[in-house]
Design a protein around this motif. Structure first.
Motif, PDB file in Angstrom:
ATOM      1  N   THR A 201       0.807  -1.232   0.016  1.00 32.61           N
ATOM      2  CA  THR A 201      -0.098  -0.035  -0.067  1.00 32.61           C
ATOM      3  C   THR A 201       0.956   1.203   0.088  1.00 32.61           C
ATOM      4  N   LEU A 202       0.697   2.068  -0.923  1.00 31.93           N
ATOM      5  CA  LEU A 202       1.276   3.279  -0.967  1.00 31.93           C
ATOM      6  C   LEU A 202       0.468   4.426  -0.898  1.00 31.93           C
ATOM      7  N   ILE A 203       0.687   5.320   0.072  1.00 30.38           N
ATOM      8  CA  ILE A 203      -0.151   6.628   0.246  1.00 30.38           C
ATOM      9  C   ILE A 203       0.722   7.865  -0.325  1.00 30.38           C
ATOM     10  N   THR A 260      -9.299   7.401  -2.226  1.00 33.77           N
ATOM     11  CA  THR A 260      -8.674   8.946  -1.629  1.00 33.77           C
ATOM     12  C   THR A 260      -9.159   9.394  -0.312  1.00 33.77           C
ATOM     13  N   ALA A 261      -8.443  10.195   0.286  1.00 33.20           N
ATOM     14  CA  ALA A 261      -8.724  10.408   1.524  1.00 33.20           C
ATOM     15  C   ALA A 261      -8.244  12.062   1.611  1.00 33.20           C
ATOM     16  N   GLY A 262      -9.221  12.729   2.334  1.00 33.99           N
ATOM     17  CA  GLY A 262      -8.958  14.008   2.475  1.00 33.99           C
ATOM     18  C   GLY A 262      -7.513  14.667   3.109  1.00 33.99           C
ATOM     19  N   GLN A 265      -3.540  12.196   7.887  1.00 30.90           N
ATOM     20  CA  GLN A 265      -4.096  11.550   8.831  1.00 30.90           C
ATOM     21  C   GLN A 265      -5.208  10.710   8.882  1.00 30.90           C
ATOM     22  N   GLN A 266      -6.363  11.013   8.150  1.00 32.15           N
ATOM     23  CA  GLN A 266      -7.467  10.024   7.700  1.00 32.15           C
ATOM     24  C   GLN A 266      -6.884   8.746   7.268  1.00 32.15           C
ATOM     25  N   ILE A 273      -5.082   2.029  11.592  1.00 28.82           N
ATOM     26  CA  ILE A 273      -5.914   1.844  12.907  1.00 28.82           C
ATOM     27  C   ILE A 273      -4.879   2.472  14.012  1.00 28.82           C
ATOM     28  N   PHE A 274      -4.785   3.854  13.759  1.00 34.99           N
ATOM     29  CA  PHE A 274      -4.038   4.746  14.478  1.00 34.99           C
ATOM     30  C   PHE A 274      -5.391   5.135  15.695  1.00 34.99           C
TER      31      PHE A 274
END
Length: 274
Positions: A201-203, A260-262, A265-266, A273-274
């Motif tokens: 997984t690459l963010i 996608t995520a805003g 941190q999201q 699962i932070f």
């Protein structure tokens, strides 16, 4: 041959005897360099005067191997500290002129019948000086290229900082302007690291980019396709309104599999699962 060796030994003794006189004459010849001697010593710990005496001995004595190694050492030192090459060229040519001036003086003091073979001496001395210069510039150029390549690699690594979060997840924060060249660098580095680190997984965080040209956005989409082919899922975070607006007007959109995520941190909360 024996006479040549004898002349070489006597010439060395002559130069040792007239050491200070040679140095004074050399400094008069090197008009521009003499005022830079202390500066060059300070910058690169290169003692031009001491090295001049060493070079002369290697030339007179015909120490070809030592001359080659000395040229390499000098070339690397000047490249490392980015000292102007014009100073080196002037200095060596000043050594050449001064050396011949003292060879002439030496020959005048040689007893009749023991004169050196001038043409043999001219060929040997000038060939060795030219060989030193050629080797110096070759090693300077080679080492300089190595330094530039290492610097370029460092810049590329800093511009594409892939940060491991755990054994399978990494973050790529993209900050600053991204043109076609940088996009190409990012593509190469990302695909290489996915294969090397086995990233699943690459963010990709784009919050540090205010705008991207359509060509760059297209390049990013191709990169996402490439990561997918390598078994790595991509999550895009931090897309700014300006970039989204440009994508909408250009009719571009990410593949349905691309999440996608805003914010970064999201994405971290959802996937780690932070």
């Amino acid at each position: 041959m024996a006479q040549s060796l004898q002349n070489s030994l006597e010439l060395q003794i002559f130069f040792d005897t007239h050491n200070q006189e040679f140095e004074d004459s050399l400094l008069m010849e090197a008009v521009n360099v003499k005022d830079k001697i202390e500066e060059i010593l300070s910058i690169g710990n290169i003692d031009l005067v001491t090295n001049a005496h060493k070079l002369v001995i290697y030339i007179i004595d015909g120490q070809e191997v030592e001359l080659e190694l000395f040229a390499k050492q000098e070339g690397i030192a000047w490249a490392t500290h980015s000292i102007e090459l014009s100073f080196k060229l002037e200095w060596v040519q000043a050594i050449r002129r001064t050396l011949w001036k003292f060879i002439e003086k030496f020959n005048q003091d040689v007893p009749a019948g023991k004169d050196m073979n001038f043409f043999r001496m001219e060929k040997d001395v000038n060939t060795r000086i030219d060989s030193f210069l050629n080797s110096f510039f070759l090693n300077y150029s080679t080492y300089k290229d190595t330094l530039l390549k290492a610097h370029r690699q460092l810049v590329e690594n800093l511009s594409v900082p892939i940060i491991p979060i755990n054994s399978t997840v990494c973050i790529l924060p993209v900050i600053g302007a991204v043109d076609a060249q940088r996009a190409s660098i990012i593509e190469e580095k990302v695909l290489t690291e996915i294969g090397k680190l086995q990233i699943q997984t690459l963010i990709i965080d784009l919050s540090g980019i205010a705008e991207m040209e359509a060509q760059v956005i297209h390049h990013l989409m191709k990169l996402i396709d490439g990561t997918s082919l390598m078994g790595c899922s991509t999550i895009i975070t931090g897309l700014r309104a300006e970039v989204v607006r440009q994508m909408i007007h250009s009719g571009m959109k990410f593949d349905e599999k691309t999440k996608t995520a805003g914010t970064l941190q999201q994405a971290l909360k959802e996937y780690l699962i932070f």
